[in-house]
Enzyme design. Structure first.
Site: not given
Ligand code: 3HC
Length: 682
Positions: A401, A422, A434, A472
């Site tokens: 991540s 992800h 992702e 993130n």
């Protein structure tokens, strides 16, 4: 015999019936030419004595997906949809709707104005308007309750639930389910029987109240949901024409609301996100067997998604006990999903799940997804093993991540086959994925990752390789800004409440407690030696963890938890930790108004979004909105951070950036707002 060919409505006679077929790809949306074509065809039906009735159908395997959402921002052009429906009702001959594919929104409303409805098996029916911030605007709120009763209509319209043909038949919405809707509709001889003339079936008040409360809860009491409820309930008390007029007023008001515009933006942004830019289009590699490395929560979720998509899954873990538990949990989960009708029964069997404890077992995999602990050394070791055992040409994916996909890829002799996938937790539920391209990823890898995501019924978004990718990275900037606000004078509950009021599902400190503070604590400790002392650093989380406050799972974090319930505010321990942090920084604490908290948080997101776009980590601005809404609880009705920024006054936005720049101090990088606010998709 073909009697007329208009551009979008083709009318021909079959067995004494005028078959009016809408041909407006891709989904036969009710654009102006379709509406005009239908009115013209209905006039012919009424005038031709040799015709006994009409059938409205859609070409290309689908009926009608609704009004044309692209027309919503423009002034309405006649004939309007209610005019078409009035022409169907006024036509002296019966008109039957032949449904297949999608019969949604205005499409279903049109069908409800017909004298009968025949649905082909596999049709999806519904009035999903609330998801676009509007309510049905062509009689849906008035006709549906006349067929189903108010409580069911509240459920369907209030939540936008989509039904199968069989479920719609059981509720009395369609008259017949047939293998071929068009021939069944032509054979059907219903007589003239408009739904608008039916009474609304009587129901007990408490049944209606329960359905209303459920719809309000599901729709978070957004304006469209409130209006939908009011309109459906009015059907039981007002004459049809009055109910219809009220519905139309509410529809027109909502249609031009900022919330509806934001939701339309999200509708199109999500469809755009899954499309690769021309330069990256390639034939995807075939993926039928997936190896998932790691049988923890994430690995299981990924395995479940792949099994539900009909793929063969090799779940690898060294820990025999964990593996057996995961296998059992997967079988139970799939059986439950099949029993609930969410997946086909044949997907529930365990024949396609292989539990593996030796690396050699991953050889048949077309795609290997590593889902082990988020630690670079651990992941690199796993990739060395994958490299040694996976077949040549297999795609090797990391579910990291934050970590650098290129550094992970460098642990293999084939970085061209490595990419990031992800997933978000719980991976079997969350739609966002992702897809991260590494510097050395082969040209067909992006297409393979995106296609794999779509096959799993996820919403794949392409990202470049950079710390935290899109989601993130932005969340980190946002949470950091919120930590600064703690030191500046706000309490965690002030910040959480302000952001929940803005519409976030949960504020950042409540989220942190939920996910556990200890992982961040360990990460911070590992990075401590590398941290530039000039950078602002808020030590509150570290001090909480030092006191054993790891969040919800330990009974206390920023908040305290009794029987799983979060305390309303923070306690003295937390407050003194925060006050000490403010004092150590030499700050005099001052109250921050909710609006300031909201603007600083959003500005942090917007600034990072601009940096991401400029750095090519996001390929389009709207992808950032999709990631934040789908994966991080950003309110969909606000359209995502970029959409929000584009609706703000530029000077105020620049001032917000000045404020976060001052709060951040050393190391602040200002994103190019110009690019973010004006970029249009490639
Ligand atoms: N208007 C305009 N375009 C539409 C559309 C609509 N109602 N519905 C779908 N499209 C377009 C999509 O934008 C997409 O275009 P693109 O290829 O250029 O990106 C294309 O149709 C295919 O859509 P999907 O990618 O979503 O294809 P799927 O096969 O996955 O799904 C669908 C098809 C189930 C019809 C899905 O598109 C859908 O749910 N559409 C929205 C339906 C809806 O919300 N209808 C209500 C509209 S509001 C209304 O009717 C008001 C009325 O009460 C007056």
């Amino acid at each position: 015999m073909r009697i007329d060919t208009m551009s979008v409505v083709v009318a021909r006679i079959e067995d004494g019936v005028l078959l009016m077929e809408i041909n407006n790809p891709p989904v036969n949306a009710l654009s102006q030419p379709v509406r005009a074509g239908l009115v013209e065809a209905l006039e012919r039906l009424a005038a031709d004595d040799t015709l006994r009735g009409g059938v409205i159908a859609g070409a290309g395997g689908t009926f009608i997906a609704g009004a044309d959402i692209k027309e919503f921002g423009k002034p309405p052009a006649p004939p309007l949809l209610p005019d078409v429906l009035a022409a169907i009702e006024a036509c002296p001959k019966p008109v039957v709707a032949a449904l297949q594919g999608a019969a949604l929104g205005g499409g279903l409303e049109l069908a409800l104005a017909c004298d009968a409805r025949v649905a082909q098996a596999g049709t999806v029916l519904g009035l999903p308007e609330v998801a676009l911030g509007i309510i049905p605007g062509a009689g849906g709120t008035q006709r549906l309750p006349r067929l189903t009763g108010v409580s069911t209509a509240l459920r369907l319209i209030g939540t936008g639930e989509r039904l199968s043909a069989e479920a719609a038949k059981a509720l009395g919405i369609v008259d017949e389910v047939a293998p071929d809707a068009v021939s069944a509709a032509i054979a059907c001889r219903p007589g003239k029987r408009p739904v608008s003339k039916l009474p609304v079936p009587a129901e007990a008040a408490d049944v209606i109240a329960k359905a209303e409360a459920a719809a309000l809860k599901a729709g978070k009491s957004r304006p469209a949901v409130m209006e939908a409820i009011a309109a459906v309930k009015a059907a039981a008390t007002l004459p049809f024409a009055e109910g219809l007029a009220q519905e139309r007023d509410a529809f027109l008001n909502l249609r031009t609301s900022p919330e509806a515009a934001a939701l339309r933006h999200m509708f199109f942004a999500e469809r755009e996100a899954v499309r690769l830019p021309a330069a990256l289009r390639a034939k995807p590699r075939r993926v039928e067997t997936v190896a998932v490395i790691g049988a923890g929560t994430m690995g299981r979720g990924i395995a479940q998604s792949a099994l539900e998509a009909g793929l063969t899954v090799i779940l690898y873990d060294l820990n025999a006990e964990l593996l057996a538990t995961a296998g059992e949990a997967l079988r139970t989960a799939l059986a439950e999903r099949a029993a609930a009708g969410k997946i086909a029964a044949d997907l529930a069997g365990n024949a396609r799940l292989v539990l593996a404890r030796t690396w050699a077992d991953i050889v048949p995999a077309d795609l290997v997804i590593e889902a082990v602990f988020e630690d670079l050394a651990v992941k690199q070791e796993v990739f060395r093993q994958i490299d040694a055992h996976a077949r040549l040409g297999a795609v090797l994916a990391t579910n990291t991540s934050y970590l650098d996909v290129d550094v992970i890829a460098a642990a293999t002799a084939r970085p061209q086959d490595v990419l990031g996938l992800h997933f978000f937790s719980p991976a079997n539920v969350m739609k966002l994925l992702e897809v991260v391209r590494g510097a050395h990823s082969a040209p067909d890898l992006a297409a393979t990752g995106m296609e794999f995501g779509k096959h799993l019924k996820k919403l794949p978004v392409l990202c470049g390789n950079g710390f935290g990718f899109i989601g993130n990275r932005i969340y980190n900037a946002y949470r950091t800004q919120c930590e600064y606000m703690l030191e500046d004078g706000a309490w965690p509950e002030d910040i959480d409440t302000a952001l929940e009021t803005f519409g976030f599902a949960m504020g950042p400190f409540a989220v942190a407690d939920l996910s556990g503070l200890d992982i961040a604590w360990r990460m911070r400790a590992a990075q401590a030696a590398m941290r530039d002392a000039r950078k602002r650093y808020v030590p509150v989380l570290d001090h909480l963890c030092e006191q054993g406050r790891f969040g919800r799972k330990s009974g206390a974090g920023y908040y305290t938890y009794a029987e799983g319930r979060r305390s309303a505010g923070t306690d003295d321990t937390v407050r003194s930790i925060i006050e000490a942090a403010s004092a150590a920084r030499g700050l005099t604490r001052r109250t921050l108004a909710p609006e300031i908290i909201q603007r600083r948080s959003l500005a942090a997101m917007v600034n990072e979004a601009a940096l991401l776009l400029a750095g090519g980590i996001a390929q389009r601005a709207s992808d950032i909105d999709v990631v934040l809404v789908q994966g991080y609880g950003f309110p969909r009705f606000a359209g995502g951070p970029v959409y929000w920024a584009r609706t703000q006054d530029r000077t105020t936005l620049e001032r917000d950036l000045d404020i976060i720049a001052a709060a951040t101090g050393f190391g602040f990088e200002r994103g190019p707002l110009d690019l973010l606010l004006t970029e249009s998709a490639p």
